[in-house]
Write a protein that holds these residues in place. Structure first.
Motif, PDB file in Angstrom:
ATOM      1  N   ALA A   1     -79.975   0.913 -99.272  1.00  0.00           N
ATOM      2  CA  ALA A   1     -80.719   1.394-100.440  1.00  0.00           C
ATOM      3  C   ALA A   1     -81.038   0.246-101.391  1.00  0.00           C
ATOM      4  O   ALA A   1     -82.169   0.121-101.870  1.00  0.00           O
ATOM      5  CB  ALA A   1     -79.908   2.476-101.161  1.00  0.00           C
TER       6      ALA A   1
ATOM      7  N   ASN B   1     -84.881  -0.764-102.212  1.00  0.00           N
ATOM      8  CA  ASN B   1     -85.429  -0.552-103.552  1.00  0.00           C
ATOM      9  C   ASN B   1     -84.303  -0.610-104.565  1.00  0.00           C
ATOM     10  O   ASN B   1     -83.637   0.381-104.836  1.00  0.00           O
ATOM     11  CB  ASN B   1     -86.139   0.811-103.605  1.00  0.00           C
ATOM     12  CG  ASN B   1     -86.801   1.063-104.940  1.00  0.00           C
ATOM     13  OD1 ASN B   1     -86.504   0.402-105.933  1.00  0.00           O
ATOM     14  ND2 ASN B   1     -87.695   2.012-104.970  1.00  0.00           N
TER      15      ASN B   1
ATOM     16  N   ASN C   1     -84.276  -0.934-107.771  1.00  0.00           N
ATOM     17  CA  ASN C   1     -84.428  -0.152-108.999  1.00  0.00           C
ATOM     18  C   ASN C   1     -84.027   1.300-108.786  1.00  0.00           C
ATOM     19  O   ASN C   1     -83.352   1.898-109.623  1.00  0.00           O
ATOM     20  CB  ASN C   1     -85.866  -0.226-109.508  1.00  0.00           C
ATOM     21  CG  ASN C   1     -86.197  -1.608-110.022  1.00  0.00           C
ATOM     22  OD1 ASN C   1     -85.344  -2.283-110.579  1.00  0.00           O
ATOM     23  ND2 ASN C   1     -87.430  -2.040-109.811  1.00  0.00           N
ATOM     24  N   ALA C   2     -84.461   1.859-107.652  1.00  0.00           N
ATOM     25  CA  ALA C   2     -84.071   3.226-107.339  1.00  0.00           C
ATOM     26  C   ALA C   2     -82.567   3.294-107.133  1.00  0.00           C
ATOM     27  O   ALA C   2     -81.907   4.205-107.632  1.00  0.00           O
ATOM     28  CB  ALA C   2     -84.804   3.720-106.105  1.00  0.00           C
ATOM     29  N   ALA C   3     -82.004   2.316-106.431  1.00  0.00           N
ATOM     30  CA  ALA C   3     -80.562   2.321-106.174  1.00  0.00           C
ATOM     31  C   ALA C   3     -79.790   2.313-107.487  1.00  0.00           C
ATOM     32  O   ALA C   3     -78.809   3.034-107.649  1.00  0.00           O
ATOM     33  CB  ALA C   3     -80.178   1.111-105.327  1.00  0.00           C
ATOM     34  N   ARG C   4     -80.254   1.518-108.450  1.00  0.00           N
ATOM     35  CA  ARG C   4     -79.571   1.451-109.732  1.00  0.00           C
ATOM     36  C   ARG C   4     -79.681   2.791-110.450  1.00  0.00           C
ATOM     37  O   ARG C   4     -78.698   3.323-110.952  1.00  0.00           O
ATOM     38  CB  ARG C   4     -80.172   0.331-110.585  1.00  0.00           C
ATOM     39  CG  ARG C   4     -79.386   0.024-111.826  1.00  0.00           C
ATOM     40  CD  ARG C   4     -79.846  -1.251-112.505  1.00  0.00           C
ATOM     41  NE  ARG C   4     -79.520  -2.427-111.728  1.00  0.00           N
ATOM     42  CZ  ARG C   4     -80.416  -3.330-111.329  1.00  0.00           C
ATOM     43  NH1 ARG C   4     -81.687  -3.185-111.644  1.00  0.00           N
ATOM     44  NH2 ARG C   4     -80.042  -4.375-110.630  1.00  0.00           N
ATOM     45  N   PHE C   5     -80.902   3.363-110.461  1.00  0.00           N
ATOM     46  CA  PHE C   5     -81.101   4.648-111.138  1.00  0.00           C
ATOM     47  C   PHE C   5     -80.221   5.718-110.510  1.00  0.00           C
ATOM     48  O   PHE C   5     -79.662   6.559-111.206  1.00  0.00           O
ATOM     49  CB  PHE C   5     -82.572   5.071-111.052  1.00  0.00           C
ATOM     50  CG  PHE C   5     -82.832   6.442-111.613  1.00  0.00           C
ATOM     51  CD1 PHE C   5     -83.037   6.622-112.965  1.00  0.00           C
ATOM     52  CD2 PHE C   5     -82.837   7.562-110.789  1.00  0.00           C
ATOM     53  CE1 PHE C   5     -83.257   7.880-113.496  1.00  0.00           C
ATOM     54  CE2 PHE C   5     -83.049   8.824-111.305  1.00  0.00           C
ATOM     55  CZ  PHE C   5     -83.256   8.977-112.664  1.00  0.00           C
ATOM     56  N   LEU C   6     -80.125   5.696-109.173  1.00  0.00           N
ATOM     57  CA  LEU C   6     -79.416   6.760-108.486  1.00  0.00           C
ATOM     58  C   LEU C   6     -77.907   6.575-108.532  1.00  0.00           C
ATOM     59  O   LEU C   6     -77.163   7.332-107.917  1.00  0.00           O
ATOM     60  CB  LEU C   6     -79.905   6.850-107.038  1.00  0.00           C
ATOM     61  CG  LEU C   6     -81.368   7.315-106.946  1.00  0.00           C
ATOM     62  CD1 LEU C   6     -81.937   7.070-105.575  1.00  0.00           C
ATOM     63  CD2 LEU C   6     -81.478   8.782-107.322  1.00  0.00           C
ATOM     64  N   GLY C   7     -77.448   5.549-109.259  1.00  0.00           N
ATOM     65  CA  GLY C   7     -76.023   5.414-109.506  1.00  0.00           C
ATOM     66  C   GLY C   7     -75.269   4.715-108.397  1.00  0.00           C
ATOM     67  O   GLY C   7     -74.044   4.825-108.323  1.00  0.00           O
ATOM     68  N   LEU C   8     -75.955   4.008-107.501  1.00  0.00           N
ATOM     69  CA  LEU C   8     -75.238   3.274-106.467  1.00  0.00           C
ATOM     70  C   LEU C   8     -74.635   2.006-107.086  1.00  0.00           C
ATOM     71  O   LEU C   8     -75.198   1.440-108.016  1.00  0.00           O
ATOM     72  CB  LEU C   8     -76.191   2.905-105.324  1.00  0.00           C
ATOM     73  CG  LEU C   8     -76.751   4.114-104.576  1.00  0.00           C
ATOM     74  CD1 LEU C   8     -77.754   3.682-103.537  1.00  0.00           C
ATOM     75  CD2 LEU C   8     -75.630   4.891-103.914  1.00  0.00           C
TER      76      LEU C   8
END
Lengths: 356, 513
Positions: free
Chosen positions: A232, A236, A238-245
């Protein structure tokens, strides 16, 4: 000329990529034959010599696989890092750091070396080598994560620093007193050397370690939460950060794994082939690992055939050179052209080329 | 207005992508000085058709003439030369360059030492006067609002001599006010002889702006009529191919305070300046405002992406956590504005995206390993329950349409039974069917189902006033990082909302309300 996306189906995609790789290699051979003709040698005889030298008999295979062993490991090191978009260009330095650490733990040091049970010492040697490679890449990953320092530059330049460090060690603290001034490290304890797979050849059990490493890396990416997060983050961030990974932790683990694999390559080379560290023990295995990872389309399982292909070309090129008198550089050209061809071919599995 | 040679004539355009027929034998005419609306749901083939027109794609069959001359296929340069300009839904602008530089890109030969910036600067000033497209040519594009960026795109096309302007869903990113301004501009352009193709799936707009309407459905041209003869129900029927049942809004009961912001400030740009708001369980509070006025900062704060600088934020009397995963775990369901780049990881599969927020949940992971079976079952259930149209849960989510991605995100959020749902532009750019489905789910989340379950509260950030009016219990307006008081919907009118959205001072915000 333009590219249009093709409609893709997941299943047929894998087959398409495999087919694309094979046709890319066929294309490469056609291109390279032009060079062979230019060099004034018979094309057919040259290729026969190339493939006989690389894959013709048991001895050829043993040489190819010996060469492939460190390439599999550095190829995996690049694959792991690139999958998570950590651009590790420093596998070469990590390999040397691993080799140095292996000798530091398992070397004779002018006497008997560390007095420990062989299996325990072997494990410690491997761990030390992996830790040394991992530490090097961790340094770059920490700078990248918390200092926004570009890891390409750091890992690339670290290669030169490590090589100079090795050079100093070979002339100083780890100099082999019996080598009569030749710059090489103290030898590894003989009982730590890897056993040969086939008698009268150089092929050693390191190959089995490398192949299992490929399966383990594949399983890590497919089945673990770390592998999930790494994919992840790579796809991406940015998405990984947003999704809490855990983006930072994933970067650190990726660096540990990638650097560890490159360090392992160094230990395996010392224990399986050279028994001591020299400044020319790696003819650029670390850099070739990048090529292999790309040839394998960052698939850990495909790293093994990709490494065998590259190793076979390098080994076979010597035979070809002897047989028909073309330069051995042809092997490098084959590897380079095939890399470009594979990259273009895999792109064409996803896009259609339009000339108008 | 109709003249002998049409501005554009498309005949028999057909385009296939694999088995999908995106455009099926479409013939259309665009006259000089008219606005032709291209109406259709997402995936109807509107964007493909204009991409062919502009030369991004080559049609498999069919021909195009521009101003009487045949247009070579798949050549954006000749499309430009023929006077066709395009404003894409996703802007093609360099954020780190000024407006002037963005307009100049591609106009300047590389080997010229002196740029011809001065004449272009003059052209920009002229366009500002002629069409009401005022913009500071030296402003950095990255600092502009979405509406202003769109203006830059239009100016780019005009400076390149466009006589036909194609606008792909231009209002999808605009507020009603910005849309109204755009329409005024478009009307002015048409009056001065330009022709416009206006792509949209919003019926009201199409009726308002166009002279003629062409309706596409599943790649086919299903109807063409003069706007004067069109009615909304008829257009909807053509577009969707079925009649839509209006969604039922159950009555909601306001519960205990759920989210309490007290003088919350964040750093960065644009930032929140002392924002206060109380949201109760079981109610929908909408944040209206023009894009780029701090809505993103508010959403980022509540999603755990941006730290609080001063003030306080409480969820259920607990202070707000400061990391995305902690926010998820305290019961905040987050629907991000950029669904395909932030809400999901496009290269990963549908099932992986369905559990990506739950990697610490023992249902889906055990001892550092992902449990594939339960994860895939969970994803399959979500796909069925939320009507996500996909070939399966094992395909990359990238291939799904925006509406289906959004439905999966909504499913992921609601399956965790969140206390608070932060929905940022949840229906932006979606087709009628998906919008209705998402509205229904959001409203339903605010009503307790059965015993023991509690109602969620929804913070709806939207630039679509129709959506806000349809869903919200209370509305607050955000302007320049400040938030007005959240007043019941009945106390607002479209006019007072519009005023508050453009207000520059606190007093103005309150007075407008």
């Amino acid at each position: 000329m333009r590219l249009e996306p093709k409609s893709a189906h997941a299943k047929s995609q894998t087959r398409a990529i495999a087919l694309a790789s094979l046709s890319a290699i066929a294309f490469t051979l056609v291109i390279v034959s032009l060079l062979v003709i230019w060099a004034g040698a018979p094309v057919f005889a040259a290729y026969v010599a190339l493939f006989k030298g690389g894959f013709g008999d048991v001895f050829a295979w043993s040489e190819t696989l010996t060469r492939a062993t460190p390439l599999i490991l550095t190829g995996l090191a690049a694959t792991v890092a690139f999958k998570a978009k950590l651009w590790n260009i420093g596998a070469e330095g990590q390999l040397y750091a691993g080799a140095l650490a292996a000798v530091a733990v398992g070397g004779l040091h002018g006497g008997e070396g560390f007095d420990l049970a062989t299996p325990l010492l072997f494990v410690l040697m491997i761990l030390a080598a992996m830790a040394a490679g991992a530490a090097l890449l961790m340094f770059a990953a920490i700078l990248k994560t918390w200092g926004r320092v570009d890891e390409v530059v750091v890992t690339l330049l670290m290669n030169f620093i490590v090589l100079l460090l090795v050079s100093w060690m070979l002339d100083g603290p780890m100099k082999d007193p019996t080598a009569m001034g030749w710059p090489q490290s103290v030898a590894l304890k003989p009982e730590l050397e890897l056993t040969k797979l086939i008698g009268q050849t150089r092929l050693h059990t390191g190959l089995l370690i490398a192949v299992s490493a490929s399966a383990i890396v594949w399983a890590i990416f497919r089945f673990t939460t770390f592998g999930f997060a790494a994919r992840a983050v790579g796809a991406n961030v940015n998405a990984a950060r947003f999704l809490g990974l855990p983006v930072a932790r994933t970067a650190m683990l990726t660096a540990l794994l990638s650097g560890g694999l490159a360090g392992l390559a160094g230990a395996i080379e010392v224990a399986g082939r050279t028994s001591y560290v020299t400044l020319d023990m790696s003819p650029g295995y670390g850099y070739s690992g990048i090529v292999i990872a790309m040839l394998a389309a960052l698939n850990p399982l495909a790293v093994v055939p990709a490494a065998i292909f590259v190793a076979g070309m390098l080994v076979g090129a010597d035979s070809m050179s002897r047989a028909v008198g073309v330069p051995t550089y042809i092997a490098d050209v084959i590897v380079a052209v095939s890399l470009v061809a594979v990259l273009v071919a895999t792109m064409l599995t996803r896009y259609r080329l339009r000339w108008k | 207005m109709t003249e002998a040679t049409p501005a554009l004539q498309l005949s028999g355009i057909t385009k296939r992508f694999g088995a999908l027929v995106a455009n099926d034998n479409i013939s259309l005419r665009l006259d000089k000085g008219e606005v032709l609306a291209l109406l259709g749901e997402n995936g109807a083939g509107k964007s493909t058709l204009v991409s062919i027109l502009f030369g991004h794609y080559a049609a498999d069959a069919g021909a195009i003439t521009a101003f009487g001359k045949p247009l070579p296929a798949a050549d954006p340069k000749s499309a430009l030369a023929a006077g066709i300009g395009m404003v894409h839904q996703h802007f093609a602008l360099a954020n780190n360059l000024s407006v002037l530089d963005n307009v100049l890109i591609g106009l300047e030969p590389l080997w010229r030492l002196r740029s011809h910036a001065a004449p272009v600067r003059k052209q920009l000033a002229e366009a500002a006067l002629r069409f009401g497209l005022a913009i500071n040519p030296d402003a950095l594009v990255g600092s502009l609002s979405v509406g202003e960026k769109q203006r830059v795109e239009i100016l780019k096309a005009l400076v390149r001599g466009a006589k036909v302007l194609i606008l792909d869903e231009p209002t999808a990113v605009l507020t009603p006010l910005e849309s109204a301004a755009l329409f005024v501009t478009l009307k002015q352009m048409v009056r001065q002889g330009l022709s416009i193709i206006f792509i949209s799936h919003k019926l009201d707009e199409v009726l308002q702006i166009s002279d003629r309407i062409a309706v596409l459905r599943a790649g086919k041209l299903v109807a063409e009529c003069a706007t004067a003869d069109a009615t909304k129900p008829q257009l909807a029927l053509w577009m969707v191919g079925r009649t839509l049942t209006p969604s039922v809004h159950p009555t909601r009961q306001r519960g205990a305070p759920l989210l309490q912001l007290d003088a919350a400030c964040t750093a960065g740009h644009p930032k929140l300046k002392s924002v206060s708001l109380t949201l109760h369980a079981g109610e929908i509070v909408a944040i209206a405002g023009v894009a780029g006025n701090g809505q993103a900062a508010l959403a980022d704060l509540l999603c755990g992406l941006v730290p609080l600088e001063s003030g306080s934020v409480r969820i259920d009397t607990q202070p707000l956590s400061s990391s995305p995963s902690a926010c998820v775990n305290t019961g905040i369901g987050r629907i991000p504005e950029d669904r395909s780049h932030i809400g999901v990881v496009g290269d990963m599969t549908v099932w992986e995206n369905a559990v990506i927020e739950d990697l610490t949940d023992s249902r889906f992971t055990r001892a550092g390993f992902v449990r594939r079976e339960p994860s895939q079952q969970h994803a399959t259930a979500l796909v069925q329950q939320f009507d996500v149209r996909t070939q399966g849960v094992n395909v990359p989510i990238r291939g799904l349409s925006g509406g289906n991605i959004q439905k999966l995100i909504l499913g992921r959020v609601l399956s965790r039974k969140p206390k608070l749902i932060v929905a940022n532009q949840p229906t932006w750019g979606l087709d009628v069917g998906a919008v209705a489905a998402i509205h229904e789910r959001l409203v339903a989340a605010c009503v307790p189902v059965g015993d023991g379950s509690t109602a969620a509260g929804v913070l709806l950030i939207s630039e679509d006033l129709e959506e806000i009016m349809a869903l919200a219990d209370r509305i607050a307006v955000m302007s320049r990082g400040q938030l007005s008081e959240a007043l019941p919907k009945a106390e607002w009118t479209l006019a007072s909302l519009g005023l508050a959205m453009t207000a520059t001072t606190d007093q103005e915000i309150t007075r407008a309300a």
